[in-house]
Design an enzyme around this catalytic site. Sequence first.
Site, PDB file in Angstrom:
ATOM      1  N   LYS A  53       0.838  -1.208   0.000  1.00 32.21           N
ATOM      2  CA  LYS A  53       0.000   0.000   0.000  1.00 32.21           C
ATOM      3  C   LYS A  53       0.868   1.251   0.000  1.00 32.21           C
ATOM      4  O   LYS A  53       0.629   2.188  -0.768  1.00 32.21           O
ATOM      5  CB  LYS A  53      -0.902   0.032   1.238  1.00 32.21           C
ATOM      6  CG  LYS A  53      -2.143  -0.819   1.121  1.00 32.21           C
ATOM      7  CD  LYS A  53      -2.857  -0.920   2.462  1.00 32.21           C
ATOM      8  CE  LYS A  53      -3.935  -1.993   2.419  1.00 32.21           C
ATOM      9  NZ  LYS A  53      -4.404  -2.407   3.736  1.00 32.21           N
ATOM     10  N   GLN A  97      -5.308  -1.080   9.637  1.00 33.73           N
ATOM     11  CA  GLN A  97      -5.281  -2.447   9.111  1.00 33.73           C
ATOM     12  C   GLN A  97      -5.949  -3.414  10.086  1.00 33.73           C
ATOM     13  O   GLN A  97      -5.663  -3.393  11.285  1.00 33.73           O
ATOM     14  CB  GLN A  97      -3.818  -2.856   8.853  1.00 33.73           C
ATOM     15  CG  GLN A  97      -3.638  -4.214   8.205  1.00 33.73           C
ATOM     16  CD  GLN A  97      -4.177  -4.286   6.784  1.00 33.73           C
ATOM     17  OE1 GLN A  97      -4.119  -3.325   6.033  1.00 33.73           O
ATOM     18  NE2 GLN A  97      -4.720  -5.425   6.427  1.00 33.73           N
ATOM     19  N   ASP A 120     -11.587   3.127   3.955  1.00 34.65           N
ATOM     20  CA  ASP A 120     -12.033   1.731   3.929  1.00 34.65           C
ATOM     21  C   ASP A 120     -13.558   1.635   3.802  1.00 34.65           C
ATOM     22  O   ASP A 120     -14.082   0.563   3.475  1.00 34.65           O
ATOM     23  CB  ASP A 120     -11.642   1.028   5.242  1.00 34.65           C
ATOM     24  CG  ASP A 120     -10.368   0.201   5.099  1.00 34.65           C
ATOM     25  OD1 ASP A 120     -10.111  -0.302   3.990  1.00 34.65           O
ATOM     26  OD2 ASP A 120      -9.649   0.058   6.102  1.00 34.65           O
TER      27      ASP A 120
HETATM   28  N1  GUN Z   1      -7.804  -6.545   6.352  1.00 31.17           N
HETATM   29  C1  GUN Z   1      -8.213  -7.327   5.331  1.00 31.17           C
HETATM   30  N2  GUN Z   1      -8.802  -6.583   4.379  1.00 31.17           N
HETATM   31  C2  GUN Z   1      -8.765  -5.316   4.811  1.00 31.17           C
HETATM   32  C3  GUN Z   1      -9.208  -4.079   4.258  1.00 31.17           C
HETATM   33  O1  GUN Z   1      -9.771  -3.986   3.172  1.00 31.17           O
HETATM   34  N3  GUN Z   1      -8.975  -2.983   5.018  1.00 31.17           N
HETATM   35  C4  GUN Z   1      -8.382  -3.047   6.235  1.00 31.17           C
HETATM   36  N4  GUN Z   1      -8.211  -1.929   6.905  1.00 31.17           N
HETATM   37  N5  GUN Z   1      -7.940  -4.160   6.766  1.00 31.17           N
HETATM   38  C5  GUN Z   1      -8.142  -5.294   6.058  1.00 31.17           C
END
Ligand code: GUN
Length: 291
Positions: A53, A97, A120
């Site tokens: 990311k 996350q 998100d």
């Molecule tokens: N963990 C697994 N998928 C995601 C996601 O799309 N966003 C976040 N913040 N954590 C995750």
Amino acid sequence: MTAAIIDGKAFAAGLRARIATEVEALARRGIKPGLAVVLVGEDPASQVYVRSKGRMTVEVGMASFEHRLPDTTPEDELLALIARLNADPAVNGILVQLPLPRHMDEAAVINAIAPEKDVDGFHILNVGLLATGQKAMVPCTPLGCLMLLRDRLGDLAGKRAVVIGRSNIVGKPMAQLLLRDSATVTVAHSRTADLPALCREADILVAAVGRAEFVKGDWIKPGATVIDVGINRTEAGLVGDVDFASALPVAGAITPVPGGVGPMTIACLLANTLTATARANGLTDPEGLTP
Ligand code: GUN
């Protein structure tokens, strides 16, 4: 007949190139989008995601802020960091996350993020806005799936869609997005009776269950479009939730794993960060990046 392979990797690369162009246009106005990613603990899969990311954020010309906290961090400290990021004008998007360490209340943490920076789309306000058809921040993985489906099928109105999985991250928002596009949507899950028969009715089949090669070829309606959200590590390597080999001769089109939905998730995270930046600066939403 063999299914067309939906090249999510190429689609995502095109999307990131478009985003980079938009970021350059913002730079001429003195605006630089910023994305803050918060990682608590050392989950190996999460570390890999967070690293890619950060790299892709910088590649499209945005500012990347990474915050790594030990898994013993008290929840108060995480909430204090989120409050600082909420107040920081250089930060347009905040991603915490998941999963969080067990001593933390995931809902409380997510709902502490300013909704307009919630790239998100997990904040309860954004969930409600999406469900009621209002302008929201939309979860990245379902948004990426929607883009691939529209690209492949055009208008989704009247199509029968089955979503396998009811998570807050994928299944539920995917169903909302399909419904918004006037598909006829069924959400299936571990307690669904006769899942294979249900799946065989689907023009659009989205698999988001987290079980390796769970969906078999003879569950698929001939010619259906199959979106495989699964990322399962097995001894044979990375596989999806769909048994690709048996699905290939039946489906009309299918996303591979890897190289299908996965790359779309990060591209849509950057799309959401761009959208959040535009909104924060009173500009119109960039074209084609929101549902
Ligand atoms: N963990 C697994 N998928 C995601 C996601 O799309 N966003 C976040 N913040 N954590 C995750």
